[in-house]
Scaffold this motif. Structure first.
Motif, mmCIF file in Angstrom:
data_model
loop_
_atom_site.group_PDB
_atom_site.id
_atom_site.type_symbol
_atom_site.label_atom_id
_atom_site.label_comp_id
_atom_site.label_asym_id
_atom_site.label_seq_id
_atom_site.Cartn_x
_atom_site.Cartn_y
_atom_site.Cartn_z
ATOM 1 N N ASP A 258 0.749 -1.141 -0.064
ATOM 2 C CA ASP A 258 0.019 -0.096 0.016
ATOM 3 C C ASP A 258 0.833 1.316 0.104
ATOM 4 O OD1 ASP A 258 -2.086 -1.576 0.193
ATOM 5 O OD2 ASP A 258 -2.463 -1.477 2.228
ATOM 6 N N ARG A 259 1.890 1.272 0.795
ATOM 7 C CA ARG A 259 2.754 2.507 0.898
ATOM 8 C C ARG A 259 3.667 2.630 -0.508
ATOM 9 N NH1 ARG A 259 6.743 3.287 4.189
ATOM 10 N NH2 ARG A 259 7.454 1.332 4.361
ATOM 11 N N PHE A 260 4.067 1.530 -0.986
ATOM 12 C CA PHE A 260 4.636 1.588 -2.080
ATOM 13 C C PHE A 260 4.044 2.082 -3.436
ATOM 14 C CE2 PHE A 260 5.887 -0.710 -6.252
ATOM 15 C CZ PHE A 260 7.094 -0.250 -6.422
ATOM 16 N N LEU A 261 2.732 1.659 -3.578
ATOM 17 C CA LEU A 261 1.849 2.167 -4.566
ATOM 18 C C LEU A 261 1.587 3.776 -4.336
ATOM 19 C CD1 LEU A 261 -0.988 -0.598 -4.787
ATOM 20 C CD2 LEU A 261 0.865 -0.207 -6.466
ATOM 21 N N GLU A 322 5.655 -2.315 -12.598
ATOM 22 C CA GLU A 322 4.835 -1.869 -11.624
ATOM 23 C C GLU A 322 4.445 -0.676 -11.788
ATOM 24 O OE1 GLU A 322 4.029 -3.680 -8.456
ATOM 25 O OE2 GLU A 322 4.966 -5.343 -9.700
ATOM 26 N N ALA A 323 5.071 0.213 -12.448
ATOM 27 C CA ALA A 323 4.710 1.694 -12.690
ATOM 28 C C ALA A 323 3.576 1.581 -13.861
ATOM 29 C CB ALA A 323 5.728 2.753 -13.176
ATOM 30 N N LYS A 324 3.728 0.639 -14.767
ATOM 31 C CA LYS A 324 2.477 0.655 -15.915
ATOM 32 C C LYS A 324 1.439 0.041 -15.402
ATOM 33 C CE LYS A 324 1.726 -1.322 -20.495
ATOM 34 N NZ LYS A 324 0.338 -1.637 -20.120
ATOM 35 N N THR A 325 1.342 -1.085 -14.287
ATOM 36 C CA THR A 325 0.376 -1.350 -13.687
ATOM 37 C C THR A 325 -0.496 -0.492 -12.926
ATOM 38 O OG1 THR A 325 1.222 -3.700 -13.478
ATOM 39 C CG2 THR A 325 -0.237 -3.346 -11.999
ATOM 40 N N ALA A 326 0.338 0.331 -12.238
ATOM 41 C CA ALA A 326 -0.350 1.532 -11.562
ATOM 42 C C ALA A 326 -0.853 2.400 -12.242
ATOM 43 C CB ALA A 326 0.636 2.202 -10.323
ATOM 44 N N LEU A 327 -0.191 2.788 -13.399
ATOM 45 C CA LEU A 327 -0.892 3.525 -14.348
ATOM 46 C C LEU A 327 -2.210 3.299 -15.091
ATOM 47 C CD1 LEU A 327 -0.152 6.547 -15.485
ATOM 48 C CD2 LEU A 327 1.119 5.291 -17.395
ATOM 49 N N ASP A 328 -2.060 2.022 -15.304
ATOM 50 C CA ASP A 328 -3.105 1.433 -16.202
ATOM 51 C C ASP A 328 -4.627 1.263 -14.790
ATOM 52 O OD1 ASP A 328 -1.897 0.820 -18.318
ATOM 53 O OD2 ASP A 328 -1.532 -1.293 -17.821
ATOM 54 N N LEU A 329 -4.416 1.492 -13.603
ATOM 55 C CA LEU A 329 -5.569 1.604 -12.694
ATOM 56 C C LEU A 329 -6.094 2.780 -12.664
ATOM 57 C CD1 LEU A 329 -3.954 -0.704 -10.042
ATOM 58 C CD2 LEU A 329 -5.664 -1.506 -11.868
ATOM 59 N N LEU A 330 -5.462 4.084 -13.158
ATOM 60 C CA LEU A 330 -5.908 5.174 -12.959
ATOM 61 C C LEU A 330 -6.921 5.516 -14.111
ATOM 62 C CD1 LEU A 330 -2.736 7.474 -12.495
ATOM 63 C CD2 LEU A 330 -4.108 6.280 -10.786
ATOM 64 N N ALA A 339 1.588 12.676 -11.739
ATOM 65 C CA ALA A 339 3.050 12.826 -12.295
ATOM 66 C C ALA A 339 3.715 11.421 -12.496
ATOM 67 C CB ALA A 339 3.819 13.521 -11.009
ATOM 68 N N LEU A 340 2.877 10.417 -12.081
ATOM 69 C CA LEU A 340 3.258 9.076 -12.537
ATOM 70 C C LEU A 340 3.677 8.704 -14.021
ATOM 71 C CD1 LEU A 340 3.938 6.324 -11.671
ATOM 72 C CD2 LEU A 340 1.574 5.719 -11.834
ATOM 73 N N ILE A 341 2.831 9.256 -14.826
ATOM 74 C CA ILE A 341 2.925 9.294 -16.472
ATOM 75 C C ILE A 341 4.175 9.845 -16.963
ATOM 76 C CG2 ILE A 341 1.671 11.034 -17.124
ATOM 77 C CD1 ILE A 341 0.498 9.150 -19.032
ATOM 78 N N ASN A 342 4.646 10.924 -16.440
ATOM 79 C CA ASN A 342 5.818 11.636 -16.660
ATOM 80 C C ASN A 342 7.068 10.826 -16.013
ATOM 81 O OD1 ASN A 342 5.022 13.629 -18.640
ATOM 82 N ND2 ASN A 342 4.623 14.908 -16.825
ATOM 83 N N ASN A 343 6.904 10.418 -15.026
ATOM 84 C CA ASN A 343 7.838 9.428 -14.235
ATOM 85 C C ASN A 343 8.076 8.171 -14.973
ATOM 86 O OD1 ASN A 343 8.540 11.439 -12.254
ATOM 87 N ND2 ASN A 343 6.808 10.709 -10.933
ATOM 88 N N TYR A 344 6.993 7.648 -15.250
ATOM 89 C CA TYR A 344 7.071 6.227 -15.938
ATOM 90 C C TYR A 344 7.780 6.516 -17.385
ATOM 91 C CZ TYR A 344 5.396 2.183 -18.561
ATOM 92 O OH TYR A 344 5.320 1.052 -19.281
ATOM 93 N N ALA A 345 7.538 7.561 -18.084
ATOM 94 C CA ALA A 345 8.060 7.914 -19.330
ATOM 95 C C ALA A 345 9.477 8.194 -19.277
ATOM 96 C CB ALA A 345 7.429 9.174 -20.150
ATOM 97 N N GLY A 346 9.863 8.802 -18.216
ATOM 98 C CA GLY A 346 11.058 8.960 -18.122
ATOM 99 C C GLY A 346 12.033 8.013 -17.628
ATOM 100 N N ASP A 363 1.471 12.290 -25.722
ATOM 101 C CA ASP A 363 -0.081 12.338 -25.547
ATOM 102 C C ASP A 363 -0.391 11.288 -24.266
ATOM 103 O OD1 ASP A 363 -2.858 12.235 -25.684
ATOM 104 O OD2 ASP A 363 -3.005 10.928 -27.522
ATOM 105 N N PRO A 364 -0.324 11.679 -23.133
ATOM 106 C CA PRO A 364 -0.205 10.885 -21.984
ATOM 107 C C PRO A 364 -1.517 10.157 -21.829
ATOM 108 C CG PRO A 364 -0.330 13.350 -21.065
ATOM 109 C CD PRO A 364 -0.008 13.342 -22.938
ATOM 110 N N LEU A 365 -2.688 10.827 -22.437
ATOM 111 C CA LEU A 365 -3.922 10.185 -22.027
ATOM 112 C C LEU A 365 -4.318 8.962 -23.213
ATOM 113 C CD1 LEU A 365 -6.243 13.296 -21.630
ATOM 114 C CD2 LEU A 365 -5.090 11.745 -19.876
#
Length: 365
Positions: A258-261, A322-330, A339-346, A363-365
């Protein structure tokens, strides 16, 4: 959340959790019986345990120490017998020859004293000597032991319950885990015991045990400063898994997940820093001789710089997944402001995955 669930499972199985008491009762018979299992059985790479065995063993420990709280805080150092579970003080200095007489009667050291082999092997011997199949099977008749598909890497200062909770959802009811405290002989107070311990450690050092499993799970607790990242055994096991082209997965108990996410969404940089600062040369071990031996092996093979690069690269791959999995849940709206999408892209860009990173920047969306 994880410990509460773990304790509830203990209470449900309290009447079934008699592994340690039964083994203690059988020690004299085991010591007196002629040894028929030679060569040793099962082989070290085949000494996997089920999560049900781990839970039942922990429940039996709780019965032995008479305190749910003490049992909850137990680490592998307490369970093996190197430290007192109440005071956390070391029972003695290595080698264990100096303190075998002082170990707790429920500890793994005490339970293996009659056989001088691993706990898994000891339970097979107990079943043979007593004719009691419950040493090898749970109350539902499912085997406690089998060929492992998961190698768990963790530190002996991790709470045992945290390691079990971290593996929940990763290891199925019909799967087995290679778990060092159960699979490796722990005694070293006689020449035979030392030989058995060295035989098992050599097998692990050679990489065959890790290579025999489908994946390695590295327990990371607490996330901000995972103990495993600073332990030479853990990093060497990760390196062996990478060499064998096995999946490496970081796992944690629910409270850490939970804290990691949350950190993925709010402080991605701290996670990258934790992964990037790994340096095997600075990693420690309980026994300096183990540390020096492992570091010599690394230096003689591909060197520290390359090992560090491989480990960090593998952990960044895991972080990207893990970042992609979290992003897909948004939701679409959340993605627009996160900010996750830019962090993931970086992160993808830093990994050289420009084709994957470019659409996210554009195109982050």
């Amino acid at each position: 959340m994880g410990n509460a669930c773990f304790n509830a499972q203990h209470k449900e199985r309290r009447e079934e959790a008699h592994l340690i008491a039964k083994l203690r009762d059988a020690r004299d018979a085991i010591a007196a019986a002629p040894r028929t299992q030679n060569p040793r059985y099962p082989k070290v790479a085949d000494r996997g345990v089920s999560l049900r065995f781990a839970r039942d063993f922990h429940a039996a420990l709780e019965d032995e120490v008479g305190s749910e709280e003490v049992a909850r805080r137990m680490t592998s150092e307490h369970i093996v017998g190197d430290r007192d579970p109440v005071t956390d003080e070391a029972i003695g200095e290595w080698p264990r020859t100096n303190y075998m007489a002082d170990v707790r009667p429920w500890s793994i050291l005490a339970l293996e004293k009659a056989t001088l082999v691993s706990l898994v092997e000891t339970l097979y011997i107990a079943a043979e000597v007593t004719g009691d199949p419950s040493f090898l099977r749970d109350a539902d008749g499912r085997p406690y032991f089998g060929k492992p598909s998961v190698f768990v890497s963790y530190t002996w200062r991790n709470e045992f319950g945290d390691v079990v909770a971290a593996l929940q959802g990763i290891v199925g009811s019909d799967a087995f885990v290679w778990w060092d405290i159960f699979a490796i002989a722990q005694c070293n107070h006689t020449s035979e015991a030392k030989a058995n311990l060295r035989e098992d450690l050599n097998a692990v050092d050679a990489g065959g045990v890790v290579a025999a499993c489908a994946r390695l799970c590295l327990v990371v607790v607490p996330w901000e400063d995972p103990k495993a990242f600073g332990r030479v055994w853990c990093l060497n096991e990760v390196h062996m898994a990478i060499k064998a082209e096995k999946e490496v997965r970081l796992v944690m108990p629910p409270r850490e997940t939970d804290r990691f996410l949350q950190l993925l969404l709010t402080d991605f940089g701290s996670i990258e820093i934790a992964v990037s600062k790994i340096d095997m040369r600075n990693a420690q071990a309980t026994k300096e001789e183990d540390r020096e031996r492992i570091l010599r092996q690394i230096e003689a093979s591909i060197g520290f710089v390359e090992v560090n690069k491989r480990i960090i690269r593998e952990l960044r791959e895991w972080l990207a997944r893990e970042a992609k999995t979290a992003l897909d849940l948004l939701t679409r709206t959340q993605r627009a402001t996160s900010a996750l999408i830019n962090n993931y892209a970086g992160l993808l860009q830093n990994q050289g995955k420009l084709d994957d990173a470019e659409p996210l920047f554009r195109d982050p969306l």
